[in-house]
Design a protein around this motif. Structure first.
Motif, PDB file in Angstrom:
ATOM      1  N   ALA A  98      31.864  19.266  -3.579  1.00 35.82           N
ATOM      2  CA  ALA A  98      31.965  18.300  -2.491  1.00 35.82           C
ATOM      3  C   ALA A  98      33.419  18.006  -2.162  1.00 35.82           C
ATOM      4  O   ALA A  98      33.814  17.944  -0.991  1.00 35.82           O
ATOM      5  CB  ALA A  98      31.241  17.007  -2.859  1.00 35.82           C
ATOM      6  N   ALA A 183      34.652  10.899  -5.107  1.00 35.11           N
ATOM      7  CA  ALA A 183      33.588  10.712  -4.111  1.00 35.11           C
ATOM      8  C   ALA A 183      33.980   9.647  -3.094  1.00 35.11           C
ATOM      9  O   ALA A 183      33.739   9.791  -1.887  1.00 35.11           O
ATOM     10  CB  ALA A 183      32.280  10.331  -4.805  1.00 35.11           C
ATOM     11  N   HIS A 205      27.691   8.984  -0.104  1.00 37.13           N
ATOM     12  CA  HIS A 205      28.103   9.887  -1.185  1.00 37.13           C
ATOM     13  C   HIS A 205      28.632   9.125  -2.397  1.00 37.13           C
ATOM     14  O   HIS A 205      28.135   9.312  -3.519  1.00 37.13           O
ATOM     15  CB  HIS A 205      29.128  10.891  -0.648  1.00 37.13           C
ATOM     16  CG  HIS A 205      29.679  11.812  -1.681  1.00 37.13           C
ATOM     17  ND1 HIS A 205      28.892  12.430  -2.636  1.00 37.13           N
ATOM     18  CD2 HIS A 205      30.961  12.233  -1.937  1.00 37.13           C
ATOM     19  CE1 HIS A 205      29.649  13.183  -3.415  1.00 37.13           C
ATOM     20  NE2 HIS A 205      30.901  13.078  -3.020  1.00 37.13           N
ATOM     21  N   THR A 209      26.691   8.588  -5.959  1.00 38.03           N
ATOM     22  CA  THR A 209      27.435   8.977  -7.152  1.00 38.03           C
ATOM     23  C   THR A 209      27.490   7.840  -8.156  1.00 38.03           C
ATOM     24  O   THR A 209      27.334   8.050  -9.371  1.00 38.03           O
ATOM     25  CB  THR A 209      28.865   9.412  -6.772  1.00 38.03           C
ATOM     26  OG1 THR A 209      28.800  10.537  -5.890  1.00 38.03           O
ATOM     27  CG2 THR A 209      29.668   9.782  -8.006  1.00 38.03           C
ATOM     28  N   LEU A 262      28.236  18.288   1.711  1.00 46.45           N
ATOM     29  CA  LEU A 262      28.605  17.700   0.436  1.00 46.45           C
ATOM     30  C   LEU A 262      27.670  18.251  -0.623  1.00 46.45           C
ATOM     31  O   LEU A 262      26.717  17.623  -1.044  1.00 46.45           O
ATOM     32  CB  LEU A 262      28.512  16.167   0.502  1.00 46.45           C
ATOM     33  CG  LEU A 262      29.529  15.526   1.453  1.00 46.45           C
ATOM     34  CD1 LEU A 262      29.352  14.019   1.416  1.00 46.45           C
ATOM     35  CD2 LEU A 262      30.937  15.905   1.069  1.00 46.45           C
TER      36      LEU A 262
END
Length: 267
Positions: A98, A183, A205, A209, A262
């Protein structure tokens, strides 16, 4: 009758006019960043006793600060084998690709923002490598008495072996969480570099995470908080490029061609 005139269509935003840095040099710099990340964590191994002592301190500090227990997130993920397997897979396969996809997209579409993001990531990563030397920290999955389990070991997939034989990573370097720090930078970088109204969805994202790193017992809440603070300091010092006055009034970018996928890897 007066002819009805249609408003002129907004012109598309012109591409970033900043010259792209030399590709070979950038490949070497980015590869060096990832290499420093890996090697730096390995160099900080060998502090097992201190890592567990610090882990107990962090756990009790979180309770003193009345932070929610990591157990609540893990319990939610353990409602089904499929959900926890997805969380483990996300932890193992999204982190590196990502971030790499983010840098590649910026290099191609927003060279000025690429230089800014690369500098920020380099500063945060380098600073993060200092903490394992001064504050080694065992992850919560290793801490007895918390009620947490090592979900990757139980449900798979796992990216770590036994700490005594794992020579590819330092499992006692939980703080800060670069999983979360990177992230969050990916999301911030894309929000700054694009202009779609949907660009705030990139914050999903780091949010996902955060749930994953805590729910799989790989990190404490404080690991993410420290990573956020370090990123905030880096962003305060390293400013993003400014859009020109002529660009500011043009049509927003569309999300579909702007967003890098991603998807991808490791710790």
């Amino acid at each position: 009758m007066t002819a009805r005139t249609e408003p002129p269509e907004a012109e598309p935003e012109p591409p970033d006019a900043t010259p792209r840095p030399a590709l070979i040099r950038e490949l070497l710099l980015v590869a060096g960043l990832f290499l420093v990340y890996k090697l730096g964590r390995q160099l900080a191994t060998g502090h097992t006793a201190g890592a567990f002592l610090d882990a107990h301190r962090v756990w009790h500090l979180e309770r003193t600060l009345r932070l929610p227990r990591e157990n609540a997130v893990q319990s939610a993920l353990l409602h089904g084998d499929t959900l926890i397997h997805i969380a483990n897979t996300y932890y193992a396969t999204v982190h590196f690709p990502a971030t790499l996809a983010f840098l590649v997209w910026l290099y191609v579409r927003r060279p000025a923002h690429y230089i800014w993001a690369r500098r920020v990531l380099a500063v945060v990563t380098t600073a993060a490598l200092v903490l394992p030397f001064t504050f080694p920290l065992a992850p919560p999955r290793m801490l007895a008495g918390t009620g947490l389990i090592d979900t990757a070991k139980v449900y798979g997939p796992s990216v770590y072996g036994p700490p005594s034989s794992d020579h590819l990573s330092n499992q006692f370097a939980a703080m800060p969480s670069l999983h979360f720090g990177w992230a969050l930078m990916v999301a911030i970088g894309l929000i700054v570099a694009t202009r779609s109204r949907l660009r705030w969805l990139f914050l999903l994202h780091p949010l996902i995470t955060l749930v994953v790193i805590v729910g799989t017992a790989n990190h404490y809440w404080l690991d993410a908080i420290v990573a956020t603070a370090m990123l905030g300091i880096a962003l305060a010092v390293i400013h993003p490029p400014h859009r020109t006055a002529t660009t500011a009034g043009r049509a927003p970018d569309r999300l579909a061609p702007e967003a890098p996928a991603l998807v991808g890897a490791g710790r």
